[in-house]
Design an enzyme around this catalytic site. Structure first.
Site, PDB file in Angstrom:
ATOM      1  N   ASP A 157       0.836  -1.194   0.000  1.00  0.00           N
ATOM      2  CA  ASP A 157       0.000   0.000   0.000  1.00  0.00           C
ATOM      3  C   ASP A 157       0.874   1.248   0.000  1.00  0.00           C
ATOM      4  OD1 ASP A 157      -2.383  -1.408  -0.100  1.00  0.00           O
ATOM      5  OD2 ASP A 157      -2.481  -1.629   2.067  1.00  0.00           O
ATOM      6  N   LYS A 169     -10.543  -5.572  -7.788  1.00  0.00           N
ATOM      7  CA  LYS A 169     -11.969  -5.672  -7.414  1.00  0.00           C
ATOM      8  C   LYS A 169     -12.883  -5.306  -8.596  1.00  0.00           C
ATOM      9  CE  LYS A 169     -11.484  -5.122  -2.423  1.00  0.00           C
ATOM     10  NZ  LYS A 169     -10.067  -4.724  -2.271  1.00  0.00           N
TER      11      LYS A 169
HETATM   12  O1  C5P Z   1      -2.422  -2.494   6.893  1.00  0.00           O
HETATM   13  P1  C5P Z   1      -3.350  -3.643   6.987  1.00  0.00           P
HETATM   14  O2  C5P Z   1      -2.728  -4.917   7.507  1.00  0.00           O
HETATM   15  O3  C5P Z   1      -4.631  -3.306   7.702  1.00  0.00           O
HETATM   16  O4  C5P Z   1      -3.684  -3.906   5.459  1.00  0.00           O
HETATM   17  C1  C5P Z   1      -4.548  -4.873   5.035  1.00  0.00           C
HETATM   18  C2  C5P Z   1      -4.743  -4.829   3.556  1.00  0.00           C
HETATM   19  O5  C5P Z   1      -5.878  -5.618   3.248  1.00  0.00           O
HETATM   20  C3  C5P Z   1      -5.021  -3.450   2.975  1.00  0.00           C
HETATM   21  O6  C5P Z   1      -4.492  -3.435   1.636  1.00  0.00           O
HETATM   22  C4  C5P Z   1      -6.519  -3.374   2.955  1.00  0.00           C
HETATM   23  O7  C5P Z   1      -7.024  -2.535   1.949  1.00  0.00           O
HETATM   24  C5  C5P Z   1      -6.899  -4.817   2.678  1.00  0.00           C
HETATM   25  N1  C5P Z   1      -8.230  -5.218   3.149  1.00  0.00           N
HETATM   26  C6  C5P Z   1      -8.613  -5.149   4.482  1.00  0.00           C
HETATM   27  N2  C5P Z   1      -9.855  -5.560   4.865  1.00  0.00           N
HETATM   28  C7  C5P Z   1     -10.693  -6.009   3.967  1.00  0.00           C
HETATM   29  C8  C5P Z   1     -10.331  -6.102   2.633  1.00  0.00           C
HETATM   30  C9  C5P Z   1      -9.066  -5.680   2.249  1.00  0.00           C
HETATM   31  O8  C5P Z   1      -7.861  -4.728   5.333  1.00  0.00           O
HETATM   32  N3  C5P Z   1     -11.863  -6.446   4.374  1.00  0.00           N
END
Ligand code: C5P
Length: 231
Positions: A10, A62
């Protein structure tokens, strides 16, 4: 190296993404590239990343449109050979099928209900089910129409695991190693809990990428520590 960790790249900076791959590639075999990166750098950006290590791509676009358009979109990225490519399961059976048939070697990965949507939000949109039953229903719909993987909350993983064929791969974000910052995630499991609940892969972002603010060596160690916690 077989690792269940998918690291979320990200960032909108190509060099940062490369440095994260170089730092973590001994513990991470798959990197998730989303809209932030892809809309800025496109296919060329992905190709540039490939020099940073030996890994597969989780292309998190997506997709959600009419079947013909989604099929063409999948074909457009097929030469990048992502291991996983996301679509919205709510695009319906024909769209899921069209995506799956457009590039048989890509694991079309269905997103069920975004975890940012509450039960109230779903009613407002016009759904007649709450998030959990809607997610289960969409997981079934997606996998019977050719999707080979599902993205869901770790709290839905065990029920989806029972519902779908064993070869379907379950991928869960919303994981946090014990003791790490929650960020904006509300309901989380540890990586080991998520895998025990039935996930095959876990998506992790900030618990690893924030360590790069200290040093890339800290980031490397952090990823290795998470992988160790799974043994
Ligand atoms: O930084 P973090 O561990 O929260 O990042 C999780 C990743 O998974 C990010 O790219 C976020 O957009 C994605 N994501 C999420 N929850 C969801 C779907 C996707 O955190 N339900």
């Amino acid at each position: 190296m077989k690792s269940p960790i998918i690291l979320a790249l990200d960032t909108n900076n190509l060099d940062t993404a490369k440095s994260w791959i170089e730092a973590t590639n001994s513990s991470v075999g798959i990197y998730k590239v989303g809209l932030e990166f892809y809309l800025r750098f496109g296919a060329q950006g992905l190709r540039e990343l490939s020099s940073a290590g030996n890994f597969s791509i989780f292309l998190d676009l997506k997709l959600h449109d009419i079947p013909n358009t989604v099929s063409a979109a999948v074909s457009s990225v097929a030469d990048l050979a992502p291991k996983f490519l996301t679509i919205h399961a709510s695009g319906g059976a024909a769209m899921i099928k069209a995506a799956s048939e457009a590039a048989k070697e890509i694991s079309i990965t269905a997103v069920t209900i975004l975890t940012s949507l509450s039960d109230e939000d779903l009613l407002e949109i016009g759904y007649s089910h709450e998030a959990k039953p809607a997610a289960l229903n969409l997981a079934k719909l997606a996998t019977t129409n050719g999707a080979r993987s599902i993205v869901c909350s770790p709290f839905e993983a065990s029920e989806i695991r029972k519902l779908v064929a064993p070869e379907i791969q379950i991928i869960t974000p919303g994981v946090r190693p014990a003791g790490s910052e929650m960020g904006d995630q509300k309901r989380v499991m540890t990586p080991l809990e998520a895998l025990t609940a039935g996930a095959d892969y876990i998506v992790i972002g900030r618990p690893i990428t924030d360590l790069a603010k200290k040093s890339l060596q800290d980031m490397k160690n952090g990823a290795a520590k998470i992988l160790d916690s799974l043994k």
